[in-house]
Motif scaffolding. Structure first.
Motif, mmCIF file in Angstrom:
data_model
loop_
_atom_site.group_PDB
_atom_site.id
_atom_site.type_symbol
_atom_site.label_atom_id
_atom_site.label_comp_id
_atom_site.label_asym_id
_atom_site.label_seq_id
_atom_site.Cartn_x
_atom_site.Cartn_y
_atom_site.Cartn_z
ATOM 1 N N GLU A 161 -39.033 -6.337 -57.023
ATOM 2 C CA GLU A 161 -40.165 -7.150 -57.457
ATOM 3 C C GLU A 161 -40.656 -6.680 -58.820
ATOM 4 O O GLU A 161 -40.700 -5.478 -59.106
ATOM 5 C CB GLU A 161 -41.296 -7.028 -56.431
ATOM 6 C CG GLU A 161 -42.505 -7.902 -56.746
ATOM 7 C CD GLU A 161 -43.582 -7.799 -55.687
ATOM 8 O OE1 GLU A 161 -44.691 -8.336 -55.914
ATOM 9 O OE2 GLU A 161 -43.323 -7.163 -54.646
ATOM 10 N N LEU A 162 -41.028 -7.634 -59.669
ATOM 11 C CA LEU A 162 -41.558 -7.300 -60.988
ATOM 12 C C LEU A 162 -43.023 -6.894 -60.860
ATOM 13 O O LEU A 162 -43.843 -7.671 -60.349
ATOM 14 C CB LEU A 162 -41.433 -8.491 -61.933
ATOM 15 C CG LEU A 162 -40.000 -8.917 -62.290
ATOM 16 C CD1 LEU A 162 -40.033 -10.192 -63.134
ATOM 17 C CD2 LEU A 162 -39.274 -7.811 -63.035
ATOM 18 N N PRO A 163 -43.387 -5.701 -61.344
ATOM 19 C CA PRO A 163 -44.787 -5.267 -61.209
ATOM 20 C C PRO A 163 -45.738 -6.027 -62.124
ATOM 21 O O PRO A 163 -46.928 -6.153 -61.820
ATOM 22 C CB PRO A 163 -44.739 -3.782 -61.596
ATOM 23 C CG PRO A 163 -43.520 -3.648 -62.455
ATOM 24 C CD PRO A 163 -42.533 -4.662 -61.935
ATOM 25 N N VAL A 164 -45.212 -6.534 -63.255
ATOM 26 C CA VAL A 164 -46.038 -7.294 -64.195
ATOM 27 C C VAL A 164 -45.197 -8.433 -64.756
ATOM 28 O O VAL A 164 -43.973 -8.464 -64.594
ATOM 29 C CB VAL A 164 -46.555 -6.420 -65.372
ATOM 30 C CG1 VAL A 164 -47.449 -5.306 -64.869
ATOM 31 C CG2 VAL A 164 -45.395 -5.859 -66.185
ATOM 32 N N GLN A 165 -45.867 -9.364 -65.429
ATOM 33 C CA GLN A 165 -45.184 -10.417 -66.161
ATOM 34 C C GLN A 165 -45.522 -10.268 -67.647
ATOM 35 O O GLN A 165 -46.353 -9.443 -68.041
ATOM 36 C CB GLN A 165 -45.616 -11.797 -65.643
ATOM 37 C CG GLN A 165 -45.101 -12.123 -64.255
ATOM 38 C CD GLN A 165 -43.628 -12.523 -64.237
ATOM 39 O OE1 GLN A 165 -43.004 -12.749 -65.271
ATOM 40 N NE2 GLN A 165 -43.067 -12.613 -63.024
ATOM 41 N N TYR A 166 -44.895 -11.092 -68.473
ATOM 42 C CA TYR A 166 -45.054 -10.942 -69.922
ATOM 43 C C TYR A 166 -46.508 -11.100 -70.359
ATOM 44 O O TYR A 166 -46.985 -10.374 -71.237
ATOM 45 C CB TYR A 166 -44.179 -11.956 -70.655
ATOM 46 C CG TYR A 166 -44.279 -11.826 -72.163
ATOM 47 C CD1 TYR A 166 -43.516 -10.883 -72.844
ATOM 48 C CD2 TYR A 166 -45.142 -12.630 -72.911
ATOM 49 C CE1 TYR A 166 -43.607 -10.750 -74.219
ATOM 50 C CE2 TYR A 166 -45.240 -12.492 -74.285
ATOM 51 C CZ TYR A 166 -44.468 -11.543 -74.934
ATOM 52 O OH TYR A 166 -44.577 -11.403 -76.290
ATOM 53 N N VAL A 167 -47.228 -12.039 -69.757
ATOM 54 C CA VAL A 167 -48.613 -12.260 -70.191
ATOM 55 C C VAL A 167 -49.480 -11.026 -69.950
ATOM 56 O O VAL A 167 -50.455 -10.797 -70.670
ATOM 57 C CB VAL A 167 -49.222 -13.499 -69.495
ATOM 58 C CG1 VAL A 167 -48.511 -14.772 -69.935
ATOM 59 C CG2 VAL A 167 -49.191 -13.337 -67.979
ATOM 60 N N ASP A 168 -49.119 -10.223 -68.928
ATOM 61 C CA ASP A 168 -49.862 -8.982 -68.688
ATOM 62 C C ASP A 168 -49.638 -8.009 -69.844
ATOM 63 O O ASP A 168 -50.567 -7.342 -70.303
ATOM 64 C CB ASP A 168 -49.414 -8.344 -67.372
ATOM 65 C CG ASP A 168 -49.620 -9.263 -66.183
ATOM 66 O OD1 ASP A 168 -50.749 -9.756 -66.019
ATOM 67 O OD2 ASP A 168 -48.660 -9.494 -65.436
ATOM 68 N N TRP A 169 -48.391 -7.923 -70.308
ATOM 69 C CA TRP A 169 -48.093 -7.036 -71.430
ATOM 70 C C TRP A 169 -48.782 -7.521 -72.702
ATOM 71 O O TRP A 169 -49.294 -6.712 -73.482
ATOM 72 C CB TRP A 169 -46.582 -6.949 -71.657
ATOM 73 C CG TRP A 169 -46.233 -6.090 -72.830
ATOM 74 C CD1 TRP A 169 -46.105 -4.735 -72.838
ATOM 75 C CD2 TRP A 169 -46.002 -6.522 -74.170
ATOM 76 N NE1 TRP A 169 -45.800 -4.289 -74.098
ATOM 77 C CE2 TRP A 169 -45.723 -5.375 -74.943
ATOM 78 C CE3 TRP A 169 -45.982 -7.769 -74.802
ATOM 79 C CZ2 TRP A 169 -45.431 -5.434 -76.305
ATOM 80 C CZ3 TRP A 169 -45.700 -7.831 -76.156
ATOM 81 C CH2 TRP A 169 -45.430 -6.676 -76.894
#
Length: 504
Positions: A161-169
């Motif tokens: 599972e991805l812990p974050v997505q691009y918008v979070d970064w």
């Protein structure tokens, strides 16, 4: 249903550039693969849908404004064609490369599947950089292989599972770049590059049309082995040897003692974003300092130090670096860096594999060059290097690029720690030295840099007449006042004087 989020700094710059050139060709990656074997189209479509569901950027669009819109769900776009020959398939691939992207409505990733025979297909992936940079495409191809195999075997796709997505970064990036941090970084870059020419002038200035072309040269395994041995003996990285040699070749060609090359930085320092798709990459300026004709050992030390310093100050977005340096405006040249350099070790170029099939990538001459010149070294599984040059053929003749690649190979073939880096005396270098003296005398200053703007240094129209008179009397060439107004720097005037047919 869609949700709006702020863009990253890099996305904002790319959206601006895209709208300046809506064809989008310079801001996209198109890759073509020949697939031999029992390709299952249904499994391929299902695999693509899995990745669209997994990665938000594959269902993101960019309406006019500062925000990106992420759809809650989506499916991959796949187009199926029948072709009669491989030549027809490649023609379709080039046509796909010419197709613009609709930022406001998407999709920003497209897949075309062309069937030549039951056991022969061609896959063309077209992705806008807004949703997938180079590292993202490597992640994409790796995960597509996993999802395709699972769909083929009727199994669930197992991915962490991805812990974050691009918008979070993107949100985190904005929080980190405070006004104080931005000013500190800007100040460092201004001090670091003070006096360094911001235009390389490999060729005389001319209108840039963005016509892309690629040439390559294979460096034999023996040459590549020599590079690795030199790096090991000097306790440097292979990248440092390759970058130093590239900067040296460029410096010799341009008659420059200081060369700036653009380096792509991945901006994936946080482990949470290692497998996230998106446009993380940014550009930093690497200084290759040839002053004093150092031996190659000293040059490697300088390049290694400059690389570490550049990466330590990489958090200033490139467009803000340009604003901080404020180079003279010249629509015929890219600001600050005109040549980009990249090195890809084995397994980092995003090779595609599909279960039960043999996949071979077919190189495409893309219709647009992302930069004036990009030199990319790819390490091959057989131990050799392939050096790619992607260039704007409205600026460079193919013979010039072939000469650069040949000089690069020869330098790497013969490089030793004690080899001197002094370039042959160039006519352009002599012209620039003479013009710098004229500028300094007329402006009554101690010295000027090649890219100092005459008017920004305090010059006025009557003094420009004096410059024209001095050029005529001392250098035996005539330039009109209009030409001097158009090229108010030493580098610009030197390039103009060096053009064939300059009046005498």
């Amino acid at each position: 249903m869609t949700t709006a989020f702020p863009m990253s700094f890099a996305q904002q710059r790319l959206c601006f550039l895209h709208r300046m050139d809506p064809t989008g060709a310079a801001h996209a990656t198109v890759r073509c693969h020949r697939v031999t074997g029992p390709l299952e189209s249904r499994a391929l479509r299902e695999a693509l849908d899995v990745l669209v569901a997994r990665h938000e950027p594959l269902r993101t669009v960019f309406p006019l404004g500062p925000q990106q819109h992420v759809a809650a769900e989506g499916r991959g776009q796949v187009r199926f064609l029948e072709v009669a020959t491989e030549a027809e398939a490649l023609r379709h691939a080039h046509e796909e490369a010419l197709q613009p992207f609709d930022l406001e409505h998407g999709p920003l990733l497209r897949l075309t599947v062309m069937r030549l025979e039951p056991q022969t297909h061609f896959l063309v992936f077209a992705a806008h950089l807004l949703v997938a940079d180079g590292t993202s495409l490597q992640v994409f191809t790796e995960e597509l292989a996993i999802a395709y195999r699972a769909a083929l075997l009727g199994e669930p796709t197992v991915l962490p599972e991805l812990p974050v997505q691009y918008v979070d970064w993107a949100a985190w990036q904005r929080e980190q770049l405070t006004a104080e941090r931005r000013e500190a970084l800007s100040r460092w870059w201004r001090e670091q590059l003070s006096g360094v020419p911001l235009f390389l002038d490999l060729v005389p200035s001319r209108p840039v049309l963005g016509r892309g072309r690629r040439l390559h040269r294979v460096l034999p395994a023996a040459v590549a082995h020599g590079v690795r041995a030199l790096a090991s003996a000097e306790r440097q990285t292979v990248f440092t040897v390759l970058a130093a040699a590239c900067g040296m070749v460029l410096g010799h060609r341009a008659g420059r003692e200081q060369v700036l090359m653009g380096l792509a930085v991945a901006n994936r320092d946080l482990p949470e974003v290692e497998r996230v798709l998106g446009f993380f990459v940014d550009t930093v300026a690497l200084q290759v300092d040839l002053r004093g004709a150092p031996d190659f050992r000293e040059l490697l030390t300088r390049v290694a130090s400059a690389t570490a310093s550049a990466y330590a100050h990489k958090d200033l977005p490139f467009e803000q670096l340009v604003a901080a340096l404020a180079p003279p405006r010249d629509p015929t040249r890219s600001p600050v860096v005109q040549v980009n350099f990249a090195y890809h070790p084995v397994g980092t170029a995003g090779a595609l594999s599909l279960h039960g099939c043999e996949v071979t990538e077919l190189p495409l001459d893309l219709p647009s060059a992302k930069f004036e010149l990009t030199v990319r070294v790819e390490e091959r599984s057989d131990g050799a290097f392939t050096v790619w040059a992607e260039f704007d053929e409205s600026l460079f003749e193919p013979a010039v690029i072939e000469g650069l690649l040949a000089a690069y190979e020869e330098l790497l073939r013969t490089a030793t720690p004690d080899a001197r880096t002094s370039p042959p005396r160039s006519a352009r270098g002599e012209r620039e030295q003479h013009l710098r003296r004229i500028f300094a005398d007329v402006l009554k200053v101690a010295s000027v840099s090649p890219d100092d703007d005459f008017f920004q240094r305090g010059g006025h129209s009557l003094q420009l007449v004096e410059v024209a008179v001095r050029i005529r009397n001392e250098m035996g060439q005539d330039l009109s006042l209009r030409e001097l107004y158009q090229h108010p720097t030493v580098a610009g005037i030197a390039a103009r004087l060096g053009r064939a047919g300059a009046p005498r």
